[in-house]
Design a protein around this motif. Structure first.
Motif, mmCIF file in Angstrom:
data_model
loop_
_atom_site.group_PDB
_atom_site.id
_atom_site.type_symbol
_atom_site.label_atom_id
_atom_site.label_comp_id
_atom_site.label_asym_id
_atom_site.label_seq_id
_atom_site.Cartn_x
_atom_site.Cartn_y
_atom_site.Cartn_z
ATOM 1 N N GLU A 108 0.829 -1.212 0.000
ATOM 2 C CA GLU A 108 0.000 0.000 0.000
ATOM 3 C C GLU A 108 0.853 1.248 0.000
ATOM 4 N N GLN A 109 1.890 1.180 0.848
ATOM 5 C CA GLN A 109 2.805 2.320 0.941
ATOM 6 C C GLN A 109 3.481 2.563 -0.421
ATOM 7 N N GLU A 110 3.823 1.472 -1.092
ATOM 8 C CA GLU A 110 4.576 1.584 -2.340
ATOM 9 C C GLU A 110 3.731 2.065 -3.514
ATOM 10 N N LEU A 111 2.571 1.484 -3.707
ATOM 11 C CA LEU A 111 1.809 1.763 -4.920
ATOM 12 C C LEU A 111 0.765 2.856 -4.736
ATOM 13 N N GLY A 112 0.372 3.089 -3.509
ATOM 14 C CA GLY A 112 -0.643 4.118 -3.278
ATOM 15 C C GLY A 112 -2.035 3.576 -3.566
ATOM 16 N N ASP A 113 -3.008 4.271 -3.012
ATOM 17 C CA ASP A 113 -4.404 3.860 -3.135
ATOM 18 C C ASP A 113 -4.854 3.626 -4.562
ATOM 19 N N LYS A 114 -4.455 4.538 -5.452
ATOM 20 C CA LYS A 114 -5.046 4.531 -6.784
ATOM 21 C C LYS A 114 -4.678 3.270 -7.547
ATOM 22 N N THR A 115 -3.367 2.924 -7.536
ATOM 23 C CA THR A 115 -2.943 1.730 -8.269
ATOM 24 C C THR A 115 -3.490 0.473 -7.605
ATOM 25 N N ILE A 116 -3.510 0.436 -6.285
ATOM 26 C CA ILE A 116 -4.030 -0.752 -5.605
ATOM 27 C C ILE A 116 -5.516 -0.903 -5.858
ATOM 28 N N SER A 117 -6.258 0.186 -5.808
ATOM 29 C CA SER A 117 -7.691 -0.006 -6.053
ATOM 30 C C SER A 117 -7.931 -0.314 -7.524
ATOM 31 N N PHE A 118 -7.009 0.077 -8.382
ATOM 32 C CA PHE A 118 -7.096 -0.368 -9.778
ATOM 33 C C PHE A 118 -6.932 -1.888 -9.847
ATOM 34 N N MET A 119 -6.042 -2.425 -9.034
ATOM 35 C CA MET A 119 -5.831 -3.878 -9.038
ATOM 36 C C MET A 119 -7.031 -4.636 -8.449
#
Lengths: 442, 442
Positions: free
Chosen positions: A401-412
């Protein structure tokens, strides 16, 4: 055995409620269909040597052990590829190819216990990656069972392909959370005519990394380029210094030339010692210090000490930051009085910090946890990643979470588009039954 | 210019209704948001040299031309990577790296007009792929604008990474149908000290392919290994025979040894002629026959002949089937009295059949279409693919269905799971506004 692992740096007490032993893709499909209907977690299991608790069962469920799907289905010598089931051990595959006299091998070089299924689901790397890439580069196609039992083959068997979306690459590295891999076509490579190995100690980590970087920047063809520090090399007869382990592959003439050129570089970085293997026996002996570094580390521990964090701190950074992060992390470990050693795939900017500490001491555990957390933050701050090759499992979900941030993770996981449907994980596995509790939480 | 292309082997009369010229990721996002709201097709455009009509506008809409997003944003010499915008030309990037004296280059070798955006969206391959892999292996991360304007960065910048799903690999090769690429970090490689080039004619295609296969199976390090048949080599002074073009890279010593070993192999396959470059000038001259093969082909056409199918028949098969499919396809072309030449990336099992015929004759066009269709079927029947490197565009949608079958395609577009939600394409682009009419139909 299926829920708990001594190897893993993160451990859970929960166990799966059942172990299933499928013998075919069809059986995997049937099991998935049932689990999907009844919302039962499904945790794929092959070598069981995950370092991040990937085979753990935080929500119980069924561990799916592929031990009976261990066949090399086809070997295509002229096509230089092979079709295998998930429980084929990498080492056994290479033994088989050698026995046949094919002159071919599978190029990844993971820990000896690794099996193909797990190597695919973590995008395995290992010592050969600097020259030959990671698992993703060597998988041609996959047969995958989806959460509801649907069977899909990602593509056909040519070595190059631009037809449709890269589903193969989507499943490689997805840690069993998007689908279950039941068959794979893998590219093979030609066994080099000769190998040689050199071991070169340096005065400082900066010297060792600078020399390694120069070798890479000059385009000198090395087959592997590993760094170990004094801590790990200690149980052997080697000097207690930061040490580069180099592997060379090619014709006799090439090796002589390459070794000479590497030697000039290492000497220019203050190394006075350059030991290289003249025979195959010497090669094995020299390389064994790298290969057996875990066991060396185990041998080092004091009575009552448990292997708390083993290789947990696998991180990767852009090459220019490698020496900085290693030095900073070692300094921090020293300040915390932790026993920490470094092992790095230098050419990839990927390294592991191995911390041993007394697992029964809450204070020691806390210090080790802090050291790991800080190293991960440091790597991310350098535009690096919390894991170069071991994956997320359930040990590094926060780091991701720290690395990719909310936006990329919620994209995944979910769709961030306005209409808020769920994609990828959310759609492929709507009930979160595939290896739940790993990589992300719902 | 934005809807029609003389280069493409498939052509449409429809044009886009507008051309947008964004200057930043934010502007791309704004344009996407508007198009998403009003359901207007969006067709990304960079080099415009697609062979399968990828930039065509079958449903009108907006062509998004990246001509003003042509900056090399950062060059990290020590990290051996570079951050670029989509309209950077591959050739210009390498010129810039050379001017700087970095000793680095970007390893793909596409047609000279190719730009990074298009190279990513087709998973570009080219002559260097045999040794160094395809575009997918050289992209570190991407900044992507989704259909509704959401901006996502796929991952951070280390060379190796196992953190989360491989979104980078999902967008590479998706031909602008899943998202719009606005920025990319690319791995660079070290420029080899020396190159050499050899040109070797053979009596038959089987001889040429067998020799090439032996070079690969012996693990002899070649940097490129191309096959051209008499048809293409004709306008040059070369003999009208199936000819291998080989490129070598490395130290002087390595090159001498490699060339000698290759020569022994080619002689054992009946080649009496082995021409290799002694100087850089000779290298360029020898390689130019390969590089300029299209122009040679154009020069061959008779008055009134249009370039009907140029390179359209890019297919790839497992290595063992390469000679068979080339010979069968050439025989069929001859039986249909078509002017057909072969150009192959032999090491990848990937080749192109180039057919020139009179575009104004319906009969000739039909014959050419038949030849292409049969070759694609032949490749698929050999466990091969309808396209190794050019992609699907709108010219090969039927072939893709034939190759992957309903199940895998509906996995790509719709969700085949019981609850029938849509995934990937269906979710990422619910209104099918991103490059519609390419790869699949709705």
């Amino acid at each position: 055995m299926h829920g708990f692992s001594e190897w893993s740096s993160v451990k859970l007490d929960t166990l799966p409620v059942a172990v299933a032993y499928p013998r075919s893709t069809e059986q995997v499909s049937t099991i998935a269909r049932i689990c999907h209907k009844w919302r039962v977690p499904l945790i794929p299991y092959s070598g069981g040597s995950s370092l991040e608790g990937r085979t753990a069962a935080p929500f119980g469920g069924v561990s799916m052990d592929f031990v009976y799907m261990d066949q090399i289905i086809q070997i295509h010598e002229t096509d230089m590829d092979v079709i295998v089931q998930p429980s084929v051990q990498c080492v056994d595959l290479n033994d088989k190819l050698k026995q046949m006299g094919s002159g071919l091998f599978f190029r990844m070089d993971p820990a000896p216990s690794a099996k193909i299924g797990g190597m695919i689901s973590t995008n395995c790397s290992g010592t050969n990656a600097v020259c030959y890439g990671t698992m993703r580069d060597w998988v041609i196609n996959l047969t995958v069972v989806l959460a509801d039992g649907t069977m899909v083959k990602t593509r056909q068997r040519p070595r190059t392909c631009s037809a449709g979306y890269n589903l193969t690459g989507l499943f490689v590295g997805s840690e069993g959370t998007l689908g279950i891999i039941t068959e794979a076509a893998l590219k093979l490579a030609v066994i080099p005519e000769n190998y040689s190995v050199a071991v070169v100690p340096f005065n400082t980590i900066h010297d060792a990394v600078s020399a390694a970087t120069k070798v890479i920047r000059r385009g000198i063809p090395v087959a592997a380029l590993e760094l170990m520090d004094g801590g790990i090399t200690r149980p052997r007869v080697w000097k207690e210094k930061p040490t580069l382990f180099l592997k060379f592959a090619g014709s006799k003439l090439m090796l002589d030339e390459t070794i000479q050129r590497v030697r000039e570089i290492t000497e220019s970085h203050g190394s006075e010692d350059f030991e290289f293997a003249h025979t195959e026996h010497e090669q094995k002996l020299l390389w064994s210090a790298r290969k057996e570094s875990l066991y060396s580390l185990l041998a080092l521990r004091k009575d009552g000490e448990e292997l708390y964090q083993w290789r947990n701190t696998d991180v990767a950074v852009p090459l220019s930051r490698l020496a900085d992060i290693i030095v900073a992390s070692k300094e921090e470990a020293a300040a915390l009085s932790l026993n920490a050693c470094v092992k790095g795939h230098v050419g990839d900017g990927n390294f592991h910090e191995n911390i041993t500490c007394d697992g029964t001491s809450p204070e020691e555990c806390k210090k080790a946890k802090t050291a790991v957390k800080n190293m991960v933050s440091r790597a991310i701050g350098m535009d690096g990643t919390c894991t170069g090759e071991h994956g997320i499992g359930f040990g590094k979900k926060e780091a991701l979470e720290q690395e990719l941030g909310d936006k990329t993770i919620s994209f995944m996981i979910h769709c961030t588009l306005a209409y808020k449907q769920k994609i990828l994980k959310g759609i492929l596995d709507p009930h979160w039954i595939l290896n739940p509790g790993k990589v992300f939480d719902r």
